[in-house]
Design a protein around this motif. Structure first.
Motif, short mmCIF file in Angstrom:
data_model
loop_
_atom_site.label_atom_id
_atom_site.label_comp_id
_atom_site.label_asym_id
_atom_site.label_seq_id
_atom_site.Cartn_x
_atom_site.Cartn_y
_atom_site.Cartn_z
N THR A 113 -23.87 20.16 -24.00
CA THR A 113 -23.51 21.13 -22.97
C THR A 113 -22.13 20.81 -22.41
OG1 THR A 113 -24.45 19.83 -21.14
CG2 THR A 113 -25.94 21.38 -22.28
N LEU A 114 -21.51 21.81 -21.82
CA LEU A 114 -20.20 21.63 -21.20
C LEU A 114 -20.30 20.64 -20.03
CD1 LEU A 114 -17.26 22.51 -21.36
CD2 LEU A 114 -17.83 24.44 -19.88
N GLU A 115 -21.42 20.66 -19.33
CA GLU A 115 -21.62 19.73 -18.22
C GLU A 115 -21.59 18.28 -18.71
OE1 GLU A 115 -23.64 22.49 -18.72
OE2 GLU A 115 -22.65 23.65 -17.15
N GLU A 116 -22.20 18.00 -19.86
CA GLU A 116 -22.18 16.65 -20.43
C GLU A 116 -20.76 16.23 -20.80
OE1 GLU A 116 -26.45 16.19 -22.68
OE2 GLU A 116 -24.98 17.58 -23.55
N ILE A 117 -20.01 17.15 -21.36
CA ILE A 117 -18.63 16.87 -21.74
C ILE A 117 -17.80 16.56 -20.49
CG2 ILE A 117 -16.52 17.89 -22.71
CD1 ILE A 117 -18.39 19.44 -24.66
N ARG A 118 -17.98 17.35 -19.44
CA ARG A 118 -17.21 17.16 -18.22
C ARG A 118 -17.58 15.88 -17.48
NH1 ARG A 118 -16.76 23.39 -15.99
NH2 ARG A 118 -15.14 24.02 -17.49
N LYS A 119 -18.76 15.33 -17.72
CA LYS A 119 -19.11 14.04 -17.13
C LYS A 119 -18.25 12.93 -17.73
CE LYS A 119 -23.91 15.06 -15.98
NZ LYS A 119 -25.31 14.84 -16.36
N VAL A 120 -17.82 13.10 -18.96
CA VAL A 120 -16.98 12.11 -19.63
C VAL A 120 -15.51 12.31 -19.27
CG1 VAL A 120 -16.20 11.26 -21.88
CG2 VAL A 120 -18.61 11.82 -21.53
N GLU A 121 -15.06 13.55 -19.27
CA GLU A 121 -13.66 13.84 -18.97
C GLU A 121 -13.55 15.21 -18.30
OE1 GLU A 121 -9.47 12.90 -21.12
OE2 GLU A 121 -11.01 13.76 -22.39
N MET A 122 -13.33 15.19 -17.00
CA MET A 122 -13.23 16.42 -16.22
C MET A 122 -11.78 16.89 -16.20
SD MET A 122 -14.62 18.77 -14.27
CE MET A 122 -16.16 18.25 -13.54
N PRO A 123 -11.54 18.12 -16.63
CA PRO A 123 -10.17 18.63 -16.58
C PRO A 123 -9.75 18.98 -15.15
CG PRO A 123 -11.64 20.32 -17.42
CD PRO A 123 -12.47 19.08 -17.22
N ASP A 124 -8.47 18.83 -14.87
CA ASP A 124 -7.91 19.25 -13.59
C ASP A 124 -7.14 20.54 -13.82
OD1 ASP A 124 -8.82 17.10 -12.05
OD2 ASP A 124 -7.10 15.86 -12.60
N GLU A 125 -7.23 21.44 -12.89
CA GLU A 125 -6.51 22.70 -12.95
C GLU A 125 -5.74 22.89 -11.65
OE1 GLU A 125 -6.46 25.37 -15.27
OE2 GLU A 125 -7.47 24.02 -16.67
N GLU A 126 -4.55 23.43 -11.75
CA GLU A 126 -3.77 23.77 -10.56
C GLU A 126 -4.33 25.06 -9.97
OE1 GLU A 126 -0.17 23.06 -9.50
OE2 GLU A 126 -0.02 21.18 -10.60
N VAL A 127 -4.39 25.11 -8.66
CA VAL A 127 -4.85 26.31 -7.99
C VAL A 127 -3.94 26.56 -6.78
CG1 VAL A 127 -6.56 25.12 -6.54
CG2 VAL A 127 -6.87 27.52 -7.06
N SER A 128 -3.64 27.81 -6.56
CA SER A 128 -2.86 28.19 -5.39
C SER A 128 -3.75 29.04 -4.49
CB SER A 128 -1.64 29.02 -5.80
OG SER A 128 -0.77 28.25 -6.59
N LEU A 129 -3.72 28.73 -3.22
CA LEU A 129 -4.52 29.48 -2.25
C LEU A 129 -3.60 30.21 -1.29
CD1 LEU A 129 -7.13 26.73 -1.30
CD2 LEU A 129 -7.46 28.63 -2.88
N LYS A 130 -3.97 31.39 -0.94
CA LYS A 130 -3.24 32.14 0.06
C LYS A 130 -4.18 32.29 1.25
CE LYS A 130 0.42 35.26 -0.37
NZ LYS A 130 1.20 36.15 -1.07
N LEU A 131 -3.81 31.65 2.35
CA LEU A 131 -4.66 31.66 3.54
C LEU A 131 -3.89 32.20 4.73
CD1 LEU A 131 -6.03 28.02 3.15
CD2 LEU A 131 -7.22 30.12 2.50
N LYS A 132 -4.62 32.80 5.64
CA LYS A 132 -4.03 33.21 6.92
C LYS A 132 -4.61 32.27 7.97
CE LYS A 132 -3.03 37.31 9.57
NZ LYS A 132 -3.14 38.76 9.62
N LEU A 133 -3.72 31.40 8.49
CA LEU A 133 -4.16 30.37 9.43
C LEU A 133 -3.28 30.40 10.68
CD1 LEU A 133 -4.42 27.39 6.92
CD2 LEU A 133 -6.33 28.67 7.88
N PRO A 134 -3.80 29.85 11.77
CA PRO A 134 -2.96 29.70 12.98
C PRO A 134 -1.75 28.82 12.66
CG PRO A 134 -5.26 29.25 13.48
CD PRO A 134 -5.16 29.38 11.99
#
Length: 166
Positions: A113-134
């Motif tokens: 399963t993909l979950e078993e593979i990710r337990k050995v090596e989890m990929p990192d992905e860049e993510v950008s968030l757009k938030l409206k904050l004080p």
């Protein structure tokens, strides 16, 4: 049946979750095929290369060195398909032979399963968030180091995922 023990790509050992090595017969000739289930990180690392220097150690102690063409197989689990043309089949007599007209091909995804593979090596992905904050929160975020923010978001998201049983 021939079994792969380990694989090195360009001198670097990679983790393989399952594999199949066989001779593929087509109208254009014979090729040595190596199908590997690997991590998403490994696929991402080698996806841009057309040819790779391979060292394949078989369970019986043989070592095959070859320059192989690489294909990334879409869908399913992360896979590499490597192949090279063969002129002389003598040293490959004990390898499984598959004809292009055969309906059977090795299913190397079964039981993984993909979950078993990710337990050995989890990929990192860049993510950008757009938030409206004080503005005070925006100023505080901008004053933080990226590594601190990454750690903080990891902890918060992991806590939420645990609470939601994900």
């Amino acid at each position: 049946m021939v079994v792969v023990k380990s694989v090195k790509i360009d001198g670097e050992s990679i983790h393989i979750f399952n594999s199949a090595i066989y001779i593929f017969e087509s109208s254009s000739g014979f090729s040595l095929q190596l199908d590997l289930i690997v991590s998403e990180v490994t696929v991402k690392k080698y996806r841009k290369f057309e040819n790779l220097i391979m060292e394949i150690e078989l369970e019986d102690g043989r070592i095959l060195n070859s320059i192989m063409h690489a294909k990334i197989l879409p869908g399913g689990l992360p896979q590499l398909n490597l192949f090279c043309e063969l002129d002389d089949l003598n040293e490959y007599e004990d390898f499984e032979k598959i004809n292009e007209n055969d309906s059977w091909f090795p299913n190397i995804e079964e039981g993984i399963t993909l979950e078993e593979i990710r337990k050995v090596e989890m990929p990192d992905e860049e993510v950008s968030l757009k938030l409206k904050l004080p503005i005070n929160q925006v100023e505080w975020l901008k004053a933080q180091k990226k590594s601190v923010l990454i750690k903080m978001f990891n902890e918060v998201i992991n806590d939420i995922m645990k609470k939601q049983n994900l």
